[in-house]
Design a protein around this motif. Sequence first.
Motif, mmCIF file in Angstrom:
data_model
loop_
_atom_site.group_PDB
_atom_site.id
_atom_site.type_symbol
_atom_site.label_atom_id
_atom_site.label_comp_id
_atom_site.label_asym_id
_atom_site.label_seq_id
_atom_site.Cartn_x
_atom_site.Cartn_y
_atom_site.Cartn_z
ATOM 1 N N PHE A 22 -68.699 18.714 -39.398
ATOM 2 C CA PHE A 22 -68.561 18.324 -37.994
ATOM 3 C C PHE A 22 -67.126 17.945 -37.669
ATOM 4 O O PHE A 22 -66.586 18.330 -36.628
ATOM 5 N N MET A 23 -66.475 17.199 -38.553
ATOM 6 C CA MET A 23 -65.086 16.812 -38.343
ATOM 7 C C MET A 23 -64.180 18.044 -38.282
ATOM 8 O O MET A 23 -63.240 18.093 -37.480
ATOM 9 N N LYS A 24 -64.445 19.021 -39.100
ATOM 10 C CA LYS A 24 -63.659 20.260 -39.102
ATOM 11 C C LYS A 24 -63.700 20.925 -37.728
ATOM 12 O O LYS A 24 -62.669 21.368 -37.204
ATOM 13 N N ARG A 25 -64.890 20.971 -37.130
ATOM 14 C CA ARG A 25 -65.035 21.585 -35.799
ATOM 15 C C ARG A 25 -64.496 20.663 -34.705
ATOM 16 O O ARG A 25 -63.822 21.113 -33.781
ATOM 17 N N ARG A 26 -64.797 19.395 -34.840
ATOM 18 C CA ARG A 26 -64.434 18.425 -33.796
ATOM 19 C C ARG A 26 -62.923 18.325 -33.610
ATOM 20 O O ARG A 26 -62.432 18.209 -32.479
ATOM 21 N N PHE A 27 -62.180 18.367 -34.700
ATOM 22 C CA PHE A 27 -60.740 18.110 -34.639
ATOM 23 C C PHE A 27 -59.899 19.364 -34.892
ATOM 24 O O PHE A 27 -58.735 19.260 -35.266
ATOM 25 N N SER A 30 -56.335 19.649 -33.408
ATOM 26 C CA SER A 30 -55.259 18.763 -33.869
ATOM 27 C C SER A 30 -55.011 18.843 -35.367
ATOM 28 O O SER A 30 -54.007 18.324 -35.852
ATOM 29 N N ALA A 31 -55.917 19.501 -36.111
ATOM 30 C CA ALA A 31 -55.747 19.574 -37.564
ATOM 31 C C ALA A 31 -56.565 20.724 -38.136
ATOM 32 O O ALA A 31 -57.612 21.090 -37.600
ATOM 33 N N ASN A 32 -56.053 21.257 -39.226
ATOM 34 C CA ASN A 32 -56.802 22.244 -39.999
ATOM 35 C C ASN A 32 -57.444 21.510 -41.170
ATOM 36 O O ASN A 32 -56.744 20.926 -41.998
ATOM 37 N N ILE A 33 -58.768 21.528 -41.237
ATOM 38 C CA ILE A 33 -59.496 20.816 -42.281
ATOM 39 C C ILE A 33 -60.234 21.831 -43.153
ATOM 40 O O ILE A 33 -61.064 22.590 -42.665
#
Length: 202
Positions: A22-27, A30-33
Amino acid sequence: MNYLAIVGTNSRVSTNRMLLQFMKRRFEKSANIELFEVMELPAFYEANEHQIPEEVATLSEKIRLADGVIIATPEYDHAIPAVLKSALEWISYTSQALIDKPVLIVGASHGALGSSRAQAHLRQILDSPELSARLMPASEFLLGKSQAAFNADGILVYQDKLAELDEIFREFVLFTELICKLLLEKTTIKRNKKYVWQTQEA
């Protein structure tokens, strides 16, 4: 920012993995996760430099190339899972790639406390000399009752936790920028420093 997100469990079904996804999609703006599965690593053993498993070398290189690391840990008996401890032992014993690396700890659990004891345990480990990660102070993201936290599309539905996650990630991006700047200045000062014996005339 480029972050490596470590899934700290070998469970095939994990709300900690769902949290990182979820964090990968959410952010993503602003960032590559990039997610990494510790289940791919062998159990730790004292190998010589010619016997280091390829998976361990891959993890070390990914950590080196990342601006920072995010670790998601469940809680087993008030501690982190053995598979995550084993992964950190590999890093400590081999590359020590986490030294001075900005790290954010998050965690999800089925109980109400959201892996709070495991996160405290992980902080203690990451502060050891051979790891020496740069942990963002006064920060933790605890996702309790995680079995009901995501909908069928993998979206975090707890609005209070969503706002908390947004805030802590913004702070982590800033923290990463500050640490990178600090380390750059530290390297420059060390490179330009002249000792007494270098400044004395022969």
